[in-house]
Design an enzyme around this catalytic site. Structure first.
Site, PDB file in Angstrom:
ATOM      1  N   ASN A  62       0.903  -1.283  -0.008  1.00  0.00           N
ATOM      2  CA  ASN A  62      -0.063   0.009   0.064  1.00  0.00           C
ATOM      3  C   ASN A  62       0.706   1.407   0.002  1.00  0.00           C
ATOM      4  OD1 ASN A  62      -0.651   1.744   2.447  1.00  0.00           O
ATOM      5  ND2 ASN A  62       0.402  -0.022   3.359  1.00  0.00           N
ATOM      6  N   THR A  82       4.544   8.800   3.439  1.00  0.00           N
ATOM      7  CA  THR A  82       4.343  10.189   3.832  1.00  0.00           C
ATOM      8  C   THR A  82       5.789  10.882   3.721  1.00  0.00           C
ATOM      9  OG1 THR A  82       2.624  10.263   5.299  1.00  0.00           O
ATOM     10  CG2 THR A  82       3.788  11.976   5.570  1.00  0.00           C
ATOM     11  N   LYS A 141       5.450   3.709  17.114  1.00  0.00           N
ATOM     12  CA  LYS A 141       5.385   2.643  16.218  1.00  0.00           C
ATOM     13  C   LYS A 141       6.863   2.988  15.105  1.00  0.00           C
ATOM     14  CE  LYS A 141       2.626   0.425  12.868  1.00  0.00           C
ATOM     15  NZ  LYS A 141       1.196   0.167  12.468  1.00  0.00           N
TER      16      LYS A 141
HETATM   17  C1  LIG Z   1      -3.558  -0.916   3.714  1.00  0.00           C
HETATM   18  C2  LIG Z   1      -2.765  -0.609   4.802  1.00  0.00           C
HETATM   19  C3  LIG Z   1      -2.704   0.556   5.396  1.00  0.00           C
HETATM   20  C4  LIG Z   1      -2.086   0.707   6.655  1.00  0.00           C
HETATM   21  N1  LIG Z   1      -2.118   2.141   7.118  1.00  0.00           N
HETATM   22  C5  LIG Z   1      -1.416   2.217   8.265  1.00  0.00           C
HETATM   23  C6  LIG Z   1      -1.775   3.543   9.090  1.00  0.00           C
HETATM   24  O1  LIG Z   1      -2.484   4.465   8.681  1.00  0.00           O
HETATM   25  N2  LIG Z   1      -0.912   3.971  10.296  1.00  0.00           N
HETATM   26  C7  LIG Z   1      -0.047   2.931  10.714  1.00  0.00           C
HETATM   27  O2  LIG Z   1       0.767   3.197  11.751  1.00  0.00           O
HETATM   28  N3  LIG Z   1       0.088   1.703  10.004  1.00  0.00           N
HETATM   29  C8  LIG Z   1      -0.734   1.533   8.916  1.00  0.00           C
HETATM   30  N4  LIG Z   1      -0.291   0.292   8.296  1.00  0.00           N
HETATM   31  C9  LIG Z   1       0.420  -0.767   8.907  1.00  0.00           C
HETATM   32  C10 LIG Z   1      -0.190  -1.815   9.793  1.00  0.00           C
HETATM   33  O3  LIG Z   1      -0.265  -1.226  10.720  1.00  0.00           O
HETATM   34  C11 LIG Z   1       0.922  -2.793  10.282  1.00  0.00           C
HETATM   35  O4  LIG Z   1       2.163  -2.372  10.962  1.00  0.00           O
HETATM   36  C12 LIG Z   1       1.683  -3.563   8.857  1.00  0.00           C
HETATM   37  O5  LIG Z   1       0.602  -3.815   8.138  1.00  0.00           O
HETATM   38  C13 LIG Z   1       2.167  -4.791   9.426  1.00  0.00           C
HETATM   39  O6  LIG Z   1       1.108  -5.946  10.007  1.00  0.00           O
HETATM   40  P1  LIG Z   1       0.608  -7.051   9.041  1.00  0.00           P
HETATM   41  O7  LIG Z   1       1.808  -7.774   8.279  1.00  0.00           O
HETATM   42  O8  LIG Z   1      -0.152  -7.829  10.000  1.00  0.00           O
HETATM   43  O9  LIG Z   1      -0.150  -6.426   7.979  1.00  0.00           O
HETATM   44  C14 LIG Z   1      -1.204  -0.044   7.155  1.00  0.00           C
HETATM   45  C15 LIG Z   1      -1.148  -1.289   6.599  1.00  0.00           C
HETATM   46  C16 LIG Z   1      -1.891  -1.676   5.261  1.00  0.00           C
HETATM   47  C17 LIG Z   1      -1.649  -2.978   4.585  1.00  0.00           C
END
Ligand SMILES: Cc1cc2nc3c(=O)[nH]c(=O)nc-3n(C[C@H](O)[C@H](O)[C@H](O)COP(=O)(O)O)c2cc1C
Length: 332
Positions: free
Chosen positions: A106, A173, A204
């Site tokens: 993404n 960003t 984070k």
């Molecule tokens: C579509 C999408 C949007 C995300 N938007 C944010 C966000 O707005 N803020 C944030 O801290 N992390 C965001 N993340 C990251 C997730 O919170 C997470 O840290 C990351 O996806 C790793 O976890 P996963 O492997 O379980 O997906 C986003 C991830 C995805 C896939």
């Protein structure tokens, strides 16, 4: 199991995901859920976590599905990233997935309805599940003034959030990740923590930091009074089998090893200072085994995003059910 959302293009299924979550929460029988969502409780700073598996940042950016996530069995819910002012996401294709590699890509870039809207959403809730508010700067705010955005958001949400998550790790960003360098962070992280008062502040972090930078950032944050860490956000690195564009963040299975490494690193950096801090492992948690493994490796809590895309919102409950099978005596 049939997962009809995986038949749709990623952007369509992403656009419809809010409806899907509400529908899943609606159709799930309350009794079936409530029997097994309390599986490994944790108390931390007065917060009661009925189970250690929560939803990651980005899933509910504007706090529009908090009650649904609660019904679906989340042990805690993170909303956001919220920006001070409303802003649109990046143009063009911003989300994709690879079903074979269990990977999500993404470059959404913090689409947010803004802090006024999100505050109003939270004020309408009667939530019982711990609620974390993930905050980020507006795209147009310069790196020099970024601290002011975070202090503003902290002041705004400190009374309604159970914890605040300072997001300086999204790759979408421009310049945001530079904020994690100690020279950029030391000017304002302390101000955020002081402004938050008794509300815990978590940081984070990115999985792509150089080990020395990671160490310095962790130690600085602890000196400033941080309450914990979320490890990690998405990665800019690519495994050879992934054909996503070079910009944008990858999550899901390809992130697993990096996230595990960060969990290990943070604990060895913290040593005896680790005990009172909350460590949340996030990234590549795709199965129930992954959840249990993160807990075994020292995480207090675990978060997931991508597993909910591939498995659907029933994943939270499925993990609870498997835990129950493995640890029958640990449940009431
Ligand atoms: C579509 C999408 C949007 C995300 N938007 C944010 C966000 O707005 N803020 C944030 O801290 N992390 C965001 N993340 C990251 C997730 O919170 C997470 O840290 C990351 O996806 C790793 O976890 P996963 O492997 O379980 O997906 C986003 C991830 C995805 C896939």
């Amino acid at each position: 199991m049939i997962r009809p959302w995986l038949w749709l293009p990623a952007r369509v299924s992403h656009a419809l995901s809010g409806l899907g979550i509400e529908a899943a929460a609606w159709f799930n029988l309350e009794s079936r859920i409530s029997q097994n969502i309390e599986w490994q409780p944790l108390n931390w700073k007065g917060l009661q976590f009925k189970n250690p598996l929560g939803t990651a940042g980005g899933l509910d950016k504007n706090a529009e599905h908090v009650e649904a996530w609660q019904k679906l069995g989340a042990g805690f819910i993170e909303i956001g990233t919220v920006t001070p002012l409303p802003q649109k996401g990046n143009p063009g294709t911003v989300i994709d997935r690879n079903l074979k590699q269990l990977a999500v890509w993404n470059k959404l870039g913090f689409p947010s309805k803004g802090s006024d809207y999100v505050l109003n959403q939270i004020q309408k809730l009667t939530h019982k599940t711990p609620l974390f508010v993930n905050i980020g700067k507006n795209r147009n705010t310069s790196i020099e003034n970024a601290g002011d955005d975070y202090v503003f958001l902290t002041e705004k949400f400190r009374k309604v959030a159970d914890a605040l998550v300072v997001n300086i790790s999204s790759p979408n960003t421009p310049g945001l990740r530079n904020l994690a360098q100690v020279t950029n962070l030391e000017g304002w992280l302390g101000r955020v923590i002081q402004t938050a008062g008794s509300t815990p502040v978590l940081l984070k972090l990115s999985p792509d930091m150089e080990p020395q930078d990671f160490k310095e950032t962790v130690l600085l944050s602890v000196r400033e009074g941080i309450s914990g860490f979320i490890l990690t956000n998405t990665t800019l690195s690519r495994t050879p089998d992934l054909s996503f564009p070079i910009e944008g963040g990858v999550s899901g299975l390809p992130l697993k090893q990096k996230s595990l490494l960060a969990l290990d690193q943070v604990q060895s950096i913290l040593g005896s200072q680790r005990s009172s801090l909350l460590i949340i492992s996030c990234g590549g948690v795709m199965t129930a085994d992954d959840v249990f493994d993160r807990l075994k490796k020292g995480a207090d809590l675990v978060q997931t995003y991508s597993a909910l895309i591939f498995n659907g919102p029933g994943f939270l409950k499925d993990v609870a059910r498997i835990w129950k099978m493995l640890n029958p005596r640990k449940l009431d």
